[in-house]
Structures are given as structure tokens and as C-alpha cells.
Scaffold this motif. Sequence first.
Motif, PDB file in Angstrom:
ATOM      1  N   SER A 163     -30.275  26.625  37.454  1.00 48.87           N
ATOM      2  CA  SER A 163     -29.759  27.499  36.402  1.00 48.87           C
ATOM      3  C   SER A 163     -30.701  28.662  36.087  1.00 48.87           C
ATOM      4  CB  SER A 163     -29.536  26.689  35.125  1.00 48.87           C
ATOM      5  OG  SER A 163     -30.778  26.211  34.628  1.00 48.87           O
ATOM      6  N   GLY A 164     -31.915  28.600  36.603  1.00 56.13           N
ATOM      7  CA  GLY A 164     -32.900  29.616  36.289  1.00 56.13           C
ATOM      8  C   GLY A 164     -33.887  29.165  35.224  1.00 56.13           C
ATOM      9  N   ASP A 165     -33.558  28.086  34.519  1.00 62.24           N
ATOM     10  CA  ASP A 165     -34.486  27.527  33.541  1.00 62.24           C
ATOM     11  C   ASP A 165     -35.656  26.870  34.269  1.00 62.24           C
ATOM     12  OD1 ASP A 165     -32.849  28.272  31.472  1.00 62.24           O
ATOM     13  OD2 ASP A 165     -31.896  26.313  31.271  1.00 62.24           O
ATOM     14  N   VAL A 166     -36.733  26.673  33.543  1.00 65.85           N
ATOM     15  CA  VAL A 166     -37.889  25.945  34.074  1.00 65.85           C
ATOM     16  C   VAL A 166     -38.088  24.718  33.200  1.00 65.85           C
ATOM     17  CG1 VAL A 166     -40.344  26.023  34.565  1.00 65.85           C
ATOM     18  CG2 VAL A 166     -38.944  28.056  34.941  1.00 65.85           C
ATOM     19  N   TRP A 167     -38.043  23.553  33.833  1.00 65.24           N
ATOM     20  CA  TRP A 167     -38.233  22.292  33.115  1.00 65.24           C
ATOM     21  C   TRP A 167     -39.726  22.014  33.070  1.00 65.24           C
ATOM     22  CZ3 TRP A 167     -36.900  16.886  35.441  1.00 65.24           C
ATOM     23  CH2 TRP A 167     -37.124  15.899  34.474  1.00 65.24           C
ATOM     24  N   ARG A 168     -40.300  22.098  31.863  1.00 65.61           N
ATOM     25  CA  ARG A 168     -41.723  21.848  31.679  1.00 65.61           C
ATOM     26  C   ARG A 168     -41.918  20.411  31.209  1.00 65.61           C
ATOM     27  NH1 ARG A 168     -40.599  26.949  30.566  1.00 65.61           N
ATOM     28  NH2 ARG A 168     -41.900  28.580  31.464  1.00 65.61           N
ATOM     29  N   ILE A 169     -42.668  19.666  31.994  1.00 66.36           N
ATOM     30  CA  ILE A 169     -42.919  18.256  31.692  1.00 66.36           C
ATOM     31  C   ILE A 169     -44.358  18.131  31.218  1.00 66.36           C
ATOM     32  CG2 ILE A 169     -42.931  15.913  32.607  1.00 66.36           C
ATOM     33  CD1 ILE A 169     -40.947  16.935  34.754  1.00 66.36           C
ATOM     34  N   SER A 170     -44.548  17.584  30.026  1.00 65.46           N
ATOM     35  CA  SER A 170     -45.893  17.410  29.479  1.00 65.46           C
ATOM     36  C   SER A 170     -46.432  16.031  29.866  1.00 65.46           C
ATOM     37  CB  SER A 170     -45.869  17.552  27.960  1.00 65.46           C
ATOM     38  OG  SER A 170     -45.206  16.452  27.368  1.00 65.46           O
ATOM     39  N   PHE A 171     -47.728  15.841  29.652  1.00 67.46           N
ATOM     40  CA  PHE A 171     -48.321  14.531  29.900  1.00 67.46           C
ATOM     41  C   PHE A 171     -47.716  13.480  28.973  1.00 67.46           C
ATOM     42  CE2 PHE A 171     -51.579  16.989  32.060  1.00 67.46           C
ATOM     43  CZ  PHE A 171     -51.864  16.168  33.145  1.00 67.46           C
ATOM     44  N   GLY A 172     -47.356  13.886  27.752  1.00 65.89           N
ATOM     45  CA  GLY A 172     -46.700  12.959  26.828  1.00 65.89           C
ATOM     46  C   GLY A 172     -45.349  12.505  27.355  1.00 65.89           C
ATOM     47  N   ASP A 173     -44.603  13.446  27.958  1.00 67.43           N
ATOM     48  CA  ASP A 173     -43.314  13.089  28.571  1.00 67.43           C
ATOM     49  C   ASP A 173     -43.524  12.087  29.710  1.00 67.43           C
ATOM     50  OD1 ASP A 173     -42.103  14.947  26.870  1.00 67.43           O
ATOM     51  OD2 ASP A 173     -42.173  16.540  28.387  1.00 67.43           O
ATOM     52  N   GLY A 174     -44.530  12.350  30.529  1.00 70.81           N
ATOM     53  CA  GLY A 174     -44.837  11.436  31.630  1.00 70.81           C
ATOM     54  C   GLY A 174     -45.244  10.060  31.129  1.00 70.81           C
ATOM     55  N   PHE A 175     -46.025  10.032  30.045  1.00 67.12           N
ATOM     56  CA  PHE A 175     -46.437   8.763  29.440  1.00 67.12           C
ATOM     57  C   PHE A 175     -45.220   7.973  28.978  1.00 67.12           C
ATOM     58  CE2 PHE A 175     -47.353   6.454  25.503  1.00 67.12           C
ATOM     59  CZ  PHE A 175     -48.304   5.553  25.962  1.00 67.12           C
ATOM     60  N   ILE A 176     -44.277   8.651  28.332  1.00 66.09           N
ATOM     61  CA  ILE A 176     -43.070   7.984  27.837  1.00 66.09           C
ATOM     62  C   ILE A 176     -42.232   7.465  29.006  1.00 66.09           C
ATOM     63  CG2 ILE A 176     -40.869   8.379  26.649  1.00 66.09           C
ATOM     64  CD1 ILE A 176     -43.259   8.034  24.773  1.00 66.09           C
ATOM     65  N   ILE A 177     -42.101   8.255  30.056  1.00 68.44           N
ATOM     66  CA  ILE A 177     -41.294   7.835  31.213  1.00 68.44           C
ATOM     67  C   ILE A 177     -41.893   6.590  31.860  1.00 68.44           C
ATOM     68  CG2 ILE A 177     -40.601   8.500  33.556  1.00 68.44           C
ATOM     69  CD1 ILE A 177     -40.295  11.383  32.422  1.00 68.44           C
ATOM     70  N   ILE A 178     -43.203   6.581  32.055  1.00 73.17           N
ATOM     71  CA  ILE A 178     -43.857   5.410  32.650  1.00 73.17           C
ATOM     72  C   ILE A 178     -43.738   4.204  31.722  1.00 73.17           C
ATOM     73  CG2 ILE A 178     -46.103   4.470  33.343  1.00 73.17           C
ATOM     74  CD1 ILE A 178     -46.736   7.328  34.405  1.00 73.17           C
ATOM     75  N   SER A 179     -43.911   4.428  30.426  1.00 78.28           N
ATOM     76  CA  SER A 179     -43.775   3.328  29.462  1.00 78.28           C
ATOM     77  C   SER A 179     -42.354   2.783  29.436  1.00 78.28           C
ATOM     78  CB  SER A 179     -44.188   3.796  28.067  1.00 78.28           C
ATOM     79  OG  SER A 179     -45.551   4.149  28.039  1.00 78.28           O
ATOM     80  N   MET A 180     -41.359   3.654  29.610  1.00 79.27           N
ATOM     81  CA  MET A 180     -39.966   3.186  29.670  1.00 79.27           C
ATOM     82  C   MET A 180     -39.745   2.320  30.908  1.00 79.27           C
ATOM     83  SD  MET A 180     -37.845   6.489  28.292  1.00 79.27           S
ATOM     84  CE  MET A 180     -36.323   5.911  28.965  1.00 79.27           C
ATOM     85  N   GLY A 181     -40.382   2.660  32.008  1.00 77.92           N
ATOM     86  CA  GLY A 181     -40.301   1.815  33.200  1.00 77.92           C
ATOM     87  C   GLY A 181     -40.894   0.439  32.942  1.00 77.92           C
ATOM     88  N   LEU A 182     -42.035   0.408  32.246  1.00 84.22           N
ATOM     89  CA  LEU A 182     -42.651  -0.878  31.900  1.00 84.22           C
ATOM     90  C   LEU A 182     -41.771  -1.652  30.921  1.00 84.22           C
ATOM     91  CD1 LEU A 182     -46.403   0.174  31.567  1.00 84.22           C
ATOM     92  CD2 LEU A 182     -45.301  -1.020  33.474  1.00 84.22           C
ATOM     93  N   LEU A 183     -41.131  -0.948  29.985  1.00 80.12           N
ATOM     94  CA  LEU A 183     -40.211  -1.612  29.058  1.00 80.12           C
ATOM     95  C   LEU A 183     -39.042  -2.228  29.811  1.00 80.12           C
ATOM     96  CD1 LEU A 183     -39.216  -2.307  26.207  1.00 80.12           C
ATOM     97  CD2 LEU A 183     -38.149  -0.039  26.128  1.00 80.12           C
ATOM     98  N   PHE A 184     -38.525  -1.525  30.810  1.00 78.64           N
ATOM     99  CA  PHE A 184     -37.425  -2.061  31.611  1.00 78.64           C
ATOM    100  C   PHE A 184     -37.846  -3.362  32.290  1.00 78.64           C
ATOM    101  CE2 PHE A 184     -35.226  -2.327  35.732  1.00 78.64           C
ATOM    102  CZ  PHE A 184     -33.934  -2.485  35.275  1.00 78.64           C
ATOM    103  N   ILE A 185     -39.035  -3.382  32.863  1.00 78.06           N
ATOM    104  CA  ILE A 185     -39.535  -4.608  33.503  1.00 78.06           C
ATOM    105  C   ILE A 185     -39.699  -5.716  32.471  1.00 78.06           C
ATOM    106  CG2 ILE A 185     -41.488  -5.625  34.750  1.00 78.06           C
ATOM    107  CD1 ILE A 185     -41.886  -2.821  36.039  1.00 78.06           C
ATOM    108  N   GLU A 186     -40.207  -5.367  31.294  1.00 80.95           N
ATOM    109  CA  GLU A 186     -40.351  -6.364  30.226  1.00 80.95           C
ATOM    110  C   GLU A 186     -39.003  -6.942  29.817  1.00 80.95           C
ATOM    111  OE1 GLU A 186     -42.838  -7.854  28.228  1.00 80.95           O
ATOM    112  OE2 GLU A 186     -44.112  -7.202  29.859  1.00 80.95           O
ATOM    113  N   LEU A 187     -37.979  -6.092  29.736  1.00 78.31           N
ATOM    114  CA  LEU A 187     -36.649  -6.594  29.370  1.00 78.31           C
ATOM    115  C   LEU A 187     -36.103  -7.527  30.438  1.00 78.31           C
ATOM    116  CD1 LEU A 187     -35.050  -3.396  27.810  1.00 78.31           C
ATOM    117  CD2 LEU A 187     -35.964  -5.402  26.625  1.00 78.31           C
ATOM    118  N   LEU A 188     -36.370  -7.215  31.700  1.00 78.65           N
ATOM    119  CA  LEU A 188     -35.954  -8.124  32.767  1.00 78.65           C
ATOM    120  C   LEU A 188     -36.706  -9.444  32.679  1.00 78.65           C
ATOM    121  CD1 LEU A 188     -35.701  -5.726  35.854  1.00 78.65           C
ATOM    122  CD2 LEU A 188     -33.840  -6.685  34.484  1.00 78.65           C
TER     123      LEU A 188
END
Length: 135
Positions: free
Chosen positions: A38-63
Motif C-alpha cells: 500500500s506504500g505504508d511502512v510497518w514499523r515494528i518496535s522491540f516492545g512489539d517483538g517482545f509481545i509477539i514472542i510472549s504471545m507464542g510462549l502463552l500459546f504453548i502454556e495454554l496447550l
Amino acid sequence: MFTMFPLLAISLVVYVILHFLVGDSWTASQLMSIPMVSGDVWRISFGDGFIIISMGLLFIELLRSTKTGSDSILNHALSVVVFIIALLAFIIVPGFGNSVFFIFLAMTFLDFMAGFIVTTVTARRDFGVSGGLGG
């Protein structure tokens, strides 16, 4: 031993280490940017990356919460400890009162609540208790 250890404790330790080594501004620092069609630039911060990795760990915990036994009960109890530590850090420690850590705090809450609910429903089913959540 590994099944008893709550994985979100790893995220908590990483956050604390980064906070005290780098400061509280690391969550806003840009990790990467991705140009979009679209021409936009998606800026990903370290905080966003931290949340994404933590969500992956939460998914494993739920399993993992679907398993029963003494290891899973100890895991749920340790998950409560992780939640309490995160809650206290959010309320008391300077630099932890931000949206990134609040979202992480919410994930620790969901982890221990889901674990106890799944364990309770499974135990009720195993003991043949009628009524309740499952019908």
C-alpha cells in the motif's frame, strides 16, 4: 522439571534484564520496518517483538494447561507467582508502567486463569461431576 516451569517467566526475566541494562526506552526503539504494498511502512518496535514472542510462549502454556497431574498443578501455582511478581512490578517499579508491560501482565493473568479453569473442568469431567461449565 521443564513441564513445571512457566514459560512466561522467561519473558519476565528478559524484560527485567533489558530494562536494567538498556533502560525503559528499549520498548519504543525500532526493531525493523517492512514496506507494504500500500506504500505504508510497518514499523515494528522491540516492545512489539517482545509481545509477539510472549504471545507464542502463552500459546504453548495454554496447550500445556490441558495436561493433568502434579506437574501441571505446580506449573499453575508458579504461574500465579509470575503474575503476582509482574503485577507488583507494574504497580511499584519505575519503568514498568507502560502498555507493553501491561499487555504482558494481562497475558500472565490469562495464563494462570486458563490453567486453573482447564484443570478444574478436566477434573470435574474425570470425576464424573455433572452440571457446571460442560453441561
